[in-house]
Write a protein that holds these residues in place. Sequence first.
Motif, PDB file in Angstrom:
ATOM      1  N   VAL A  87       3.131   9.952   1.606  1.00 53.15           N
ATOM      2  CA  VAL A  87       3.302   9.291   0.208  1.00 53.15           C
ATOM      3  C   VAL A  87       1.914   8.603   0.153  1.00 53.15           C
ATOM      4  O   VAL A  87       1.284   7.681   0.904  1.00 53.15           O
ATOM      5  CB  VAL A  87       4.267   8.133   0.175  1.00 53.15           C
ATOM      6  N   ALA A  88       1.210   9.367  -0.836  1.00 54.05           N
ATOM      7  CA  ALA A  88      -0.340   9.094  -0.859  1.00 54.05           C
ATOM      8  C   ALA A  88      -0.563   7.671  -1.651  1.00 54.05           C
ATOM      9  O   ALA A  88      -1.316   7.967  -2.823  1.00 54.05           O
ATOM     10  CB  ALA A  88      -1.095  10.071  -1.383  1.00 54.05           C
ATOM     11  N   ALA A  89      -0.123   6.414  -1.243  1.00 58.33           N
ATOM     12  CA  ALA A  89      -0.451   5.347  -1.986  1.00 58.33           C
ATOM     13  C   ALA A  89      -0.457   4.160  -0.825  1.00 58.33           C
ATOM     14  O   ALA A  89       0.642   4.197  -0.183  1.00 58.33           O
ATOM     15  CB  ALA A  89       0.528   4.953  -3.196  1.00 58.33           C
ATOM     16  N   PHE A  90      -1.399   3.443  -0.901  1.00 58.39           N
ATOM     17  CA  PHE A  90      -1.474   2.237   0.023  1.00 58.39           C
ATOM     18  C   PHE A  90      -0.431   1.200  -0.337  1.00 58.39           C
ATOM     19  O   PHE A  90      -0.195   1.075  -1.779  1.00 58.39           O
ATOM     20  CB  PHE A  90      -2.783   1.568   0.007  1.00 58.39           C
ATOM     21  N   LEU A 122       0.073   5.954   3.731  1.00 57.32           N
ATOM     22  CA  LEU A 122      -1.254   5.689   3.752  1.00 57.32           C
ATOM     23  C   LEU A 122      -1.454   4.407   4.717  1.00 57.32           C
ATOM     24  O   LEU A 122      -2.119   4.383   5.580  1.00 57.32           O
ATOM     25  CB  LEU A 122      -2.123   5.562   2.562  1.00 57.32           C
ATOM     26  N   THR A 123      -0.756   3.415   4.490  1.00 60.61           N
ATOM     27  CA  THR A 123      -0.554   2.308   4.964  1.00 60.61           C
ATOM     28  C   THR A 123      -0.656   2.271   6.589  1.00 60.61           C
ATOM     29  O   THR A 123      -1.389   1.795   7.436  1.00 60.61           O
ATOM     30  CB  THR A 123       0.119   0.932   4.549  1.00 60.61           C
ATOM     31  N   ILE A 133      -3.757  -7.126  -5.797  1.00 63.39           N
ATOM     32  CA  ILE A 133      -3.216  -6.509  -4.659  1.00 63.39           C
ATOM     33  C   ILE A 133      -2.925  -6.873  -3.399  1.00 63.39           C
ATOM     34  O   ILE A 133      -2.174  -6.516  -2.628  1.00 63.39           O
ATOM     35  CB  ILE A 133      -3.741  -5.063  -4.838  1.00 63.39           C
ATOM     36  N   THR A 134      -3.683  -8.084  -2.931  1.00 64.26           N
ATOM     37  CA  THR A 134      -3.869  -8.313  -1.705  1.00 64.26           C
ATOM     38  C   THR A 134      -2.734  -9.140  -0.994  1.00 64.26           C
ATOM     39  O   THR A 134      -2.470  -9.006   0.204  1.00 64.26           O
ATOM     40  CB  THR A 134      -5.104  -9.485  -1.689  1.00 64.26           C
ATOM     41  N   ALA A 135      -2.162  -9.846  -1.917  1.00 67.38           N
ATOM     42  CA  ALA A 135      -0.825 -10.502  -1.304  1.00 67.38           C
ATOM     43  C   ALA A 135       0.222  -9.457  -0.990  1.00 67.38           C
ATOM     44  O   ALA A 135       0.934  -9.700   0.356  1.00 67.38           O
ATOM     45  CB  ALA A 135      -0.130 -11.212  -2.363  1.00 67.38           C
ATOM     46  N   TRP A 136       0.519  -8.452  -1.514  1.00 66.56           N
ATOM     47  CA  TRP A 136       1.403  -7.181  -1.368  1.00 66.56           C
ATOM     48  C   TRP A 136       0.882  -6.498   0.102  1.00 66.56           C
ATOM     49  O   TRP A 136       1.552  -6.291   0.995  1.00 66.56           O
ATOM     50  CB  TRP A 136       1.434  -6.257  -2.472  1.00 66.56           C
ATOM     51  N   TYR A 137      -0.628  -6.430   0.051  1.00 65.61           N
ATOM     52  CA  TYR A 137      -0.780  -5.684   1.324  1.00 65.61           C
ATOM     53  C   TYR A 137      -0.889  -6.635   2.614  1.00 65.61           C
ATOM     54  O   TYR A 137      -0.282  -5.966   3.419  1.00 65.61           O
ATOM     55  CB  TYR A 137      -2.447  -5.314   1.102  1.00 65.61           C
ATOM     56  N   CYS A 157       2.608  -5.938   3.678  1.00 63.57           N
ATOM     57  CA  CYS A 157       2.566  -4.688   4.419  1.00 63.57           C
ATOM     58  C   CYS A 157       2.174  -4.660   5.704  1.00 63.57           C
ATOM     59  O   CYS A 157       2.977  -4.130   6.664  1.00 63.57           O
ATOM     60  CB  CYS A 157       1.879  -3.553   3.610  1.00 63.57           C
ATOM     61  N   VAL A 158       1.042  -5.377   5.989  1.00 61.97           N
ATOM     62  CA  VAL A 158       0.938  -5.589   7.229  1.00 61.97           C
ATOM     63  C   VAL A 158       1.713  -6.463   8.255  1.00 61.97           C
ATOM     64  O   VAL A 158       2.060  -5.942   9.389  1.00 61.97           O
ATOM     65  CB  VAL A 158      -0.771  -6.425   7.503  1.00 61.97           C
ATOM     66  N   GLN A 159       2.220  -7.400   7.518  1.00 63.95           N
ATOM     67  CA  GLN A 159       2.952  -8.286   8.386  1.00 63.95           C
ATOM     68  C   GLN A 159       4.353  -7.291   8.498  1.00 63.95           C
ATOM     69  O   GLN A 159       5.116  -7.389   9.659  1.00 63.95           O
ATOM     70  CB  GLN A 159       3.507  -9.410   7.467  1.00 63.95           C
ATOM     71  N   ALA A 160       4.818  -6.661   7.724  1.00 65.99           N
ATOM     72  CA  ALA A 160       6.263  -5.692   7.957  1.00 65.99           C
ATOM     73  C   ALA A 160       5.993  -4.775   9.038  1.00 65.99           C
ATOM     74  O   ALA A 160       6.883  -4.337   9.616  1.00 65.99           O
ATOM     75  CB  ALA A 160       6.468  -5.013   6.552  1.00 65.99           C
ATOM     76  N   ASN A 161       4.839  -4.353   9.372  1.00 64.14           N
ATOM     77  CA  ASN A 161       4.366  -3.474  10.401  1.00 64.14           C
ATOM     78  C   ASN A 161       4.099  -4.273  11.975  1.00 64.14           C
ATOM     79  O   ASN A 161       3.708  -3.631  12.804  1.00 64.14           O
ATOM     80  CB  ASN A 161       3.140  -2.443  10.041  1.00 64.14           C
ATOM     81  N   GLY A 162       4.258  -5.338  11.679  1.00 68.45           N
ATOM     82  CA  GLY A 162       4.225  -6.504  12.816  1.00 68.45           C
ATOM     83  C   GLY A 162       2.612  -6.372  13.455  1.00 68.45           C
ATOM     84  O   GLY A 162       2.488  -6.680  14.688  1.00 68.45           O
TER      85      GLY A 162
END
Length: 253
Positions: A73-76, A95-96, A119-123, A126-131
């Motif tokens: 899935v080619a979207a950050f 990608l993320t 976009i930064t809050a969502w990113y 995403c980092v937090q969801a990945n631990g």
Amino acid sequence: MNLLLINPNTSQSVSDLIAAEARRAAASDTHIEVLTAPFGVAYIETRFESLIGAYAAATLAAEHHTRHDAIVVAAFGDPGIDGLREALDIPVVGLTEAALMSACLLGKRFSIVAISRRITAWYRECVQANGLIDRLASIRSLDGPLKDIGHVQDDHGQRLEALCMSAIEDDGADVIIIAGAPLAGLARSIKDRIPVPVVDGVSSAVCHAQTLVSLAPAPARLGSFAPPPIKPNQGLPEALARLLARDGARAPG
């Protein structure tokens, strides 16, 4: 090996960037196919747009997955990847996740360079969801209007490099992640001018997908990624209905 990269936004110019970087990163015997969302937004910038992109990605994956060994899935922001992992028997990479895993193998703290402030809050989520929120040094972004999403690198190249340097010098980043499909290939072109490793999401996702295919993991049959239960549904595109009914064996070869 056949890899399908799905651009879940509608910009063909971005798909062209994705395809070029994917083919540079892929092994010589890997065939790359890139598909562009037939509906949605020009580029994904918000959580709601990500929902639309996830549905577009699911539709294309349902239509084309039987011809491929893995899907990217080619979207950050990785719209829809967890749901696709439930529904499909082949690896699904975003990608993320791929860029984060690459960054963690190259240093302790990473910064993300993005195309817009919105976009930064969502990113960060995403980092937090990945631990990995404790390893995030910063998210730095462009803050002006984008004239042409397919030419962000040309229009803002110097500013993007300056953001990378600020993340290193001011935020203590050991690794820079260049975020978003519109920036595909930028890491490769600037890496000799940036004094820490620079990670590209597309090339990371292609390489990780190839590794997963080579490992030949068995698909989940239990656990949280077991296939969705079969139940009545209505109004879905035919390919999605078939996928939910598990009525599509993977094509040989």
